[in-house]
Scaffold this motif. Structure first.
Motif, short mmCIF file in Angstrom:
data_model
loop_
_atom_site.label_atom_id
_atom_site.label_comp_id
_atom_site.label_asym_id
_atom_site.label_seq_id
_atom_site.Cartn_x
_atom_site.Cartn_y
_atom_site.Cartn_z
N LEU A 128 -5.33 -14.55 4.95
CA LEU A 128 -4.05 -14.39 5.66
C LEU A 128 -2.90 -14.16 4.69
N CYS A 129 -2.89 -14.92 3.59
CA CYS A 129 -1.82 -14.74 2.59
C CYS A 129 -1.90 -13.36 1.95
N GLN A 130 -3.12 -12.89 1.71
CA GLN A 130 -3.29 -11.57 1.11
C GLN A 130 -2.84 -10.47 2.06
N VAL A 131 -3.23 -10.57 3.32
CA VAL A 131 -2.85 -9.54 4.29
C VAL A 131 -1.34 -9.54 4.53
N LEU A 179 5.57 2.49 -8.85
CA LEU A 179 4.82 1.24 -8.99
C LEU A 179 4.44 0.67 -7.64
N GLY A 180 5.32 0.80 -6.65
CA GLY A 180 4.99 0.29 -5.32
C GLY A 180 3.84 1.05 -4.69
N ILE A 181 3.83 2.36 -4.82
CA ILE A 181 2.73 3.15 -4.23
C ILE A 181 1.41 2.84 -4.94
N LEU A 182 1.44 2.73 -6.26
CA LEU A 182 0.21 2.37 -6.98
C LEU A 182 -0.27 0.97 -6.59
N GLY A 183 0.68 0.06 -6.42
CA GLY A 183 0.29 -1.28 -5.99
C GLY A 183 -0.34 -1.30 -4.61
N LEU A 184 0.16 -0.46 -3.71
CA LEU A 184 -0.45 -0.38 -2.37
C LEU A 184 -1.87 0.15 -2.44
N LEU A 185 -2.09 1.17 -3.26
CA LEU A 185 -3.44 1.72 -3.39
C LEU A 185 -4.41 0.69 -3.97
N VAL A 186 -3.96 -0.03 -4.98
CA VAL A 186 -4.84 -1.06 -5.56
C VAL A 186 -5.07 -2.19 -4.57
N CYS A 187 -4.03 -2.55 -3.83
CA CYS A 187 -4.15 -3.67 -2.89
C CYS A 187 -5.09 -3.36 -1.74
N ASN A 190 -8.83 -9.97 -9.61
CA ASN A 190 -8.09 -9.25 -10.66
C ASN A 190 -7.25 -8.11 -10.08
N MET A 191 -7.83 -7.39 -9.12
CA MET A 191 -7.07 -6.30 -8.49
C MET A 191 -5.90 -6.83 -7.68
N THR A 192 -6.09 -7.97 -7.02
CA THR A 192 -5.00 -8.58 -6.26
C THR A 192 -3.86 -9.00 -7.18
N LEU A 193 -4.21 -9.60 -8.31
CA LEU A 193 -3.17 -9.99 -9.27
C LEU A 193 -2.44 -8.77 -9.83
N THR A 194 -3.18 -7.71 -10.10
CA THR A 194 -2.56 -6.49 -10.63
C THR A 194 -1.58 -5.89 -9.62
N SER A 195 -1.99 -5.81 -8.37
CA SER A 195 -1.09 -5.26 -7.34
C SER A 195 0.12 -6.16 -7.14
N GLY A 196 -0.08 -7.47 -7.21
CA GLY A 196 1.06 -8.38 -7.07
C GLY A 196 2.09 -8.19 -8.17
N ILE A 197 1.63 -8.02 -9.40
CA ILE A 197 2.55 -7.78 -10.52
C ILE A 197 3.28 -6.45 -10.33
N MET A 198 2.58 -5.44 -9.85
CA MET A 198 3.23 -4.15 -9.58
C MET A 198 4.32 -4.27 -8.52
N PHE A 199 4.04 -5.02 -7.46
CA PHE A 199 5.04 -5.20 -6.41
C PHE A 199 6.26 -5.96 -6.93
N ILE A 200 6.03 -6.96 -7.76
CA ILE A 200 7.15 -7.72 -8.31
C ILE A 200 8.04 -6.84 -9.18
N VAL A 201 7.41 -6.04 -10.05
CA VAL A 201 8.19 -5.15 -10.92
C VAL A 201 8.92 -4.09 -10.09
N MET A 205 0.88 -12.02 -3.08
CA MET A 205 -0.38 -11.48 -3.62
C MET A 205 -0.84 -12.28 -4.84
N CYS A 206 0.08 -12.69 -5.67
CA CYS A 206 -0.29 -13.50 -6.83
C CYS A 206 -0.82 -14.86 -6.41
N LEU A 207 -0.24 -15.44 -5.34
CA LEU A 207 -0.75 -16.71 -4.84
C LEU A 207 -2.13 -16.54 -4.20
#
Length: 262
Positions: A5-8, A89-97, A116-127, A194-196
């Motif tokens: 649920l948190c991820q979605v 970065l947002g579009i790339l994060g969406l694709l990874v997520c 690992n992919m979830t953490l990567t997308s979360g960092i992209m969204f934050i940036v 996403m990081c959580l």
């Protein structure tokens, strides 16, 4: 269930943030003409990152793009760059997520790879969210500075009559700034979620993995001492019926022959 649920929810919130960032970048109402001193006007001006527009009282609107890049202020170009970086970065994060969602199975992808992919997308969204918020804030600071400079020049009469017309046209915050702030905040919150969610996707055996080392044998301590050489153990040879052979006059031992036992 909470991890999924948190991820979605993080994905949906971040998607709204990225969409809002794209809309804010494309909008033409980053700065609008201030109508405080002149509420009734025949011409209304507003500007965006890519073009400036003029709307007449008849409803006719004319927009003119900026035909120069080097002629624009450096801070203006920095705002453009920050918004573009945030969108990419947002579009790339969406694709990874999308591939990292736990509810979607692709082949034999393990949970550790999804984490690992979830953490990567979360960092992209934050940036991306930070880039959007920073870009909008820099543009807002430029508007505030120009607004008060224009107001000071108007009331002090430092300009002549010919320039007073251009000075009187002051700009204030447009709707695109508020859209950009909200979009950047949504992208930032989605990245944190996403990081959580990444922590819940890590398998427990790898999270609490410990290795214990047991000694295979007893600890043996070795002591070194001086080398005494080889000494034959003559005492071990002596038994109950052992008798040493008598020695002769020259020191040699004489052993009995077979005739002495007859």
């Amino acid at each position: 269930m909470s991890t999924t649920l948190c991820q979605v929810m993080g994905f949906l919130v971040a998607a709204l943030g990225v969409t809002g960032t794209i809309l804010a970048t494309a909008m033409d109402t980053w700065s609008t003409q201030d109508l405080y001193d002149n509420p009734v006007t025949a011409v209304f001006q507003y500007q965006g990152l890519w073009r400036s527009c003029v709307r007449q009282s008849s409803g006719f609107t004319e927009c003119r793009p900026y035909f120069t890049i080097l002629g624009l202020p450096a801070m203006f170009q920095a705002v453009r760059a920050l918004m573009i970086v945030g969108i990419v970065l947002g579009i790339l994060g969406l694709l990874v997520c999308i591939f990292a969602l736990k509810c979607i199975r692709i082949g034999t992808m393990e949970d550790s790879a999804k984490a690992n992919m979830t953490l990567t997308s979360g960092i992209m969204f934050i940036v991306a969210g930070l880039c959007a918020i920073t870009g909008v804030s820099v543009f807002a600071n430029m508007l505030v500075t120009n607004f008060w400079m224009s107001t000071t020049n108007m009331y002090q009469g430092m300009q002549n009559v010919q320039n007073s017309t251009s000075v009187s046209c002051r700009y204030t915050f447009g709707s695109a700034l508020f859209v950009g702030w909200v979009a950047g905040g949504l992208a930032l919150v989605g990245g944190i979620m996403m990081c959580l969610a990444c922590r819940g996707l890590i398998p427990e055996e790898s999270r609490y993995k410990a290795v214990s080392y047991n000694a295979s044998g007893r600890n043996i301590s070795y002591r070194t001492g001086p080398y005494k050489g080889y000494e034959p153990d003559t005492k071990a040879r002596k038994g109950p019926g052992y008798e040493e052979a008598p020695r002769s006059d020259d020191g040699r031992r004489s052993y009995p022959s077979k005739y002495d036992y007859v």
